[in-house]
Design an enzyme around this catalytic site. Structure first.
Site, short mmCIF file in Angstrom:
data_model
loop_
_atom_site.label_atom_id
_atom_site.label_comp_id
_atom_site.label_asym_id
_atom_site.label_seq_id
_atom_site.Cartn_x
_atom_site.Cartn_y
_atom_site.Cartn_z
N GLY A 254 4.91 -13.91 -58.16
CA GLY A 254 5.89 -14.30 -57.15
C GLY A 254 6.98 -15.17 -57.76
O GLY A 254 8.16 -14.90 -57.61
N GLU A 291 6.54 -23.80 -55.69
CA GLU A 291 7.01 -23.99 -57.08
C GLU A 291 7.63 -25.37 -57.24
O GLU A 291 7.46 -26.02 -58.26
CB GLU A 291 8.00 -22.89 -57.48
ZN LIG Z 1 1.40 -22.17 -58.40
#
Ligand SMILES: [Zn+2]
Length: 850
Positions: A254, A291
């Site tokens: 991702g 993130e």
């Molecule tokens: Zn991660």
């Protein structure tokens, strides 16, 4: 990859690296097929290490030159790295290597995507860039100079100098090599800024390909919200002058949290109302937060070795779930997480790929980026928080950040901060990290003149490599309801620590109804022993939104179970309960939409298998279709009201409120389509002005066996947009009838837009095949064969994605002998493919060995 037998690496064999690194200087001279990488690394002996062997990882590198303190040397080089004799004193190591990013299809290390250079180094990609101790416990500051004829040249840290055709970046924070990143390309910035709570100005940029500028606004807002939230909730501030995010089309995962330079799969960051669904927006918001949160949980404090992956991932998934709960609806998020855990983690935990949250051995670490490490790892943090309380959790986290900033840590370090903060002994709790398999809790109860006794028993079935299981610490959130539905005992946490344990509640006026495992307080399988009357009671009255939803879910599951195994009819108790919930206009539309979602086919297959039945995929599919049809008829009169409640008369926003309404409206539309053969869905399709509505109405039509015209106009409208085209591929396969699925998927593999080397496109097509349960498990085995054909083809190109998609076969032993034989044949065919990658070899052999 070498042909040698894969070696197994063990947690117990950990030893520190013999040298520390004070600084790293890298120079990249970019060229598509001959990039030169020059490194200058200041090493010194590690006083804490006994083993002084100097081995640097390195794969697919052409060594041009190596030197120690300026004197050229000739090190011994193998397929896996380099060994040299070095001084027992500080020294400067230099190498120059040549690499070929243009032919790097595995997407690990430095590679190219649409003319743009980018990197992916976690877990072990940096060794494909230069010779280095590529392990997370070796941390250093990095200075990077990029020479290249491209307008945008990015790396980690802060920009320190630049000129025509070059740029220099300096990262002042010591980091392991897996957080290294470089991007070079013809990119456009979507800029913004953020001021931290201490007043530091941070320049933010989202870098995209020309043409994608219109899809950046949402991602940027999500980033700023995440930065603010982490300051407010965890007291964590950003620590560089710039924060860059880059969108890349070819990416295995991702997104990646490289220090100051996050790299995202385009699908995980680019969004617009016309091209993205509400679900896409929510996922993007969560991934950006995830993130970003890694900057503290992962980057500032990292993992000592890859066995500790859950240290950063479990904690960061937990943090991003908290963020989503705060930004949206906490109960809806919790229900989504439970559905997801049961769909992905439970089959893993209870099948051939079962492993502890902290594995004790691996052959290829890429194969351990799993739902167990991530999602169960997050559940473990949630349980810990529930056991120690919110205040102690906060204190422990502050201690963790203070004590371990700049270090590479272990699960032991993590648990120690909780022990030191609370005085609690977490020895037994630690079994959550070492014991694999999902604990199962069974319930018995008794009632005696005002005293209610609840007895809970826990058991975990054997898993590969672990036959004996010990009792775990399980926080069971619990409440009691009186006969009229009033709550007579509010939620409290029962600590189940023994194999069997009783809890008494006295002074009750009448026999109460228990509400057990509220808020899904532990990742376990709970066998309530409830009757359907109990479930209907909880569905009507439970004050805990999770358990209220769970009661409806259990009623549906029981009904489907009896339809499949006893040929029963759809059941009035479930349908009446559902109708009452749908009628309740005070309930959040998103919550009501979730109530309408039946258990998935594969979830039912698990339940059947667990109770000693052999799941028949077609029978499962038929039962679900029958129950949906019965639901449509039963709630028919309510559908126009649900439709009007779902209307939004404001400009499109992907927020919780609007998307909840659309979810309810689209669930109602799916039922309406079963009654009107698609008249309303066709009208909705024509009216749709956002992707959520367009895709949902198209799905209704396809499910009804219609929508040929709309499907082709959808293609014409969106053929220029790669992310929407992924949806077009996926939808047709997901909604194909069981009989037609393999043929539809095969047909689409011949479509000119099937760029199979792009992981998103590959997953859109073959991933949808694998998750269309009845279609994939077509009795003639054609679904299995098609997937295996493509996995064999993809393996030499992209081992990581291939290995991950082999999990489609992990449940093969659940099915009948004929299907088992068909799946075994395909698994064997894959395993016997010449030069199969280490990644895929490990996965297939674990699945076959079950
Ligand atoms: Zn991660």
């Amino acid at each position: 990859m070498s042909d040698a037998a894969p070696t197994t690496i063990y947690l117990k064999d950990y030893t520190p690296f013999g040298y520390l690194i004070d600084s790293v200087h890298l120079t990249f001279d970019l060229a598509a097929h001959a990039t030169r990488v020059t490194s200058r690394i200041a090493f010194r002996p590690n006083p804490d290490a006994r083993d002084r062997k100097f081995f640097l990882h390195g794969e697919q590198l052409r060594l041009i030159r190596a030197a120690i303190d300026g004197a050229e040397i000739a090190p011994e080089v193998t397929d896996e790295g380099l060994t040299a004799n070095v001084p027992n004193a500080p020294f400067v190591w230099e190498t120059e290597v040549e690499i070929d990013p243009g032919n790097n299809t595995a997407l690990e290390g430095l590679y190219m995507s649409n003319g743009m250079y980018c990197t992916q180094c976690e877990a072990e990609g940096f060794r494909k860039i230069t010779f280095y101790p590529d392990r997370p416990d070796v941390m250093s500051t990095f200075t990077v100079r990029i020479n290249g004829d491209l307008p945008v040249l990015l790396s980690n840290g802060n920009p320190t100098a630049s000129g025509q055709g070059w740029a220099e970046w300096t990262d002042p924070w010591p980091k392991p090599a897996y957080l290294f990143a470089l991007v070079a390309g013809d990119l456009i910035a979507y800029p913004d800024q953020f001021t931290t709570k201490s007043g530091r100005g941070v320049e933010l940029n989202l870098w995209v390909r020309p043409g994608d500028e219109g899809k950046c606004a949402f991602g940027m807002e999500a980033l700023k919200k995440s930065m603010k939230w982490d300051e407010e909730v965890y007291g964590r501030e950003y620590d560089l002058d710039v924060f860059n995010i880059v969108a890349v089309d070819d990416f295995n995962m991702g997104a990646m949290e490289n220090k100051g330079l996050n790299i995202f799969n385009s699908s995980a960051v680019l969004a617009s109302p016309e091209t993205s669904t509400d679900a896409n927006f929510e996922r993007i918001e969560a991934i950006i937060a995830h993130e970003y949160f890694h900057n503290w949980t992962g980057n500032r404090i990292t993992c000592r070795d890859w066995f500790q992956l859950c240290l950063k991932e479990g904690l960061t998934v937990f943090r991003d779930a908290q963020f989503t709960s705060d930004m949206r609806s906490a109960p809806v998020k919790r229900i989504h997480d439970a559905i997801d855990l049961r769909a992905r983690q439970f089959p893993e935990d209870n099948g051939p790929l079962s492993h502890p949250v902290r594995p004790e051995s691996f052959q290829e670490i890429n194969n351990f980026y799993t739902s167990t490490v991530y999602e169960k790892g997050a559940e473990v943090i949630g349980m810990l928080k529930r056991l120690v309380g919110d205040e102690a959790y906060s204190k422990a986290l502050n201690l963790y950040f203070d004590r371990h900033d700049g270090q590479a840590c272990t699960i032991e370090d993590w648990l120690k901060v909780f022990e030191d903060t609370t005085g609690r002994d977490l020895t037994q709790f630690k079994r959550w990290y070492s014991q694999s398999g999902t604990p199962r809790i069974s319930v018995s109860e008794s009632w005696d003149s005002g005293t209610y006794t609840l007895t809970l028993s826990q058991e975990t079935h054997p898993t590969p490599g672990q036959t004996e299981k010990l009792p775990q610490v399980i926080p069971v959130a619990f409440g009691l309801l009186g006969p009229n539905g009033d709550e007579v005992r509010g939620t409290q946490v029962l600590e189940l620590t023994e194999a069997t344990q009783s809890f008494q509640f006295t002074g009750l006026a009448a026999k109460p109804n228990p509400s057990i495992l509220r808020d899904f307080s532990a990742p376990v399988i709970l066998d309530h022993g409830h009757s359907n009357a109990d479930r209907a009671f909880l569905l009507a009255h439970d004050t805990d939104p999770f358990n209220r939803w769970q009661a409806g879910r259990s009623l549906a599951e029981d009904n489907l179970f009896r339809m499949i195994t006893q040929d029963s009819a759809p059941d009035g108790q479930f349908l009446d309960g559902l109708l009452a919930v749908l009628r309740d206009g005070d309930l959040d539309p998103a919550y009501r939409a979730l109530m309408l979602q039946l258990p998935s086919q594969s979830e039912l297959a698990s339940t059947l298998y667990d109770s000693g039945h052999t799941p028949d995929p077609l029978a499962i599919w038929t039962a679900i279709e029958t129950l949906k049809q019965a639901t449509a008829q039963h709630v028919q009169d309510l559908l126009p009201r649900l439709h009007s409640e779902s209307l939004v008369d404001a400009p499109y926003q992907p927020d919780a409120e609007q998307s909840g309404k659309r979810a309810l409206g689209n669930a109602a539309l799916a039922l309406t389509t079963r009654l009107d053969s698609g008249t309303q869905a066709a009208a909705e399709y024509d009216r749709a002005n956002n992707m959520t509505q367009q895709l949902a109405s198209l799905a209704c039509l396809l499910r009804a066996g219609k929508g040929e015209t709309q499907l082709s106009s959808f293609y014409d409208q969106w053929q220029h947009d790669r992310l929407v085209l992924d949806k077009w591929f996926g939808l047709q396969i997901s909604l194909a009838s069981p009989d037609a699925t393999p043929a539809v998927a095969l047909g689409l593999t011949q479509h000119p837009e099937f760029n199979w080397k792009n992981p998103n496109r590959f997953r859109a097509l073959l991933g949808s095949l694998a998750t269309n349960h009845a279609g994939f498990h077509h009795a003639d085995g054609s679904g299995y064969q098609l997937l295996a054909d493509w996995l064999i083809r993809l393996d030499p190109v992209n081992p990581q994605t291939t290995a991950r998609m082999c999990t489609a076969f992990q449940t093969w032993k659940r099915y009948d002998d004929k299907r088992q034989a068909l799946m075994r044949a395909q698994l064997t065919r894959i395993s016997e493919t010449p030069n199969l990658s280490r990644d895929t070899t490990e996965m297939v052999s674990r699945i076959l060995d079950a």
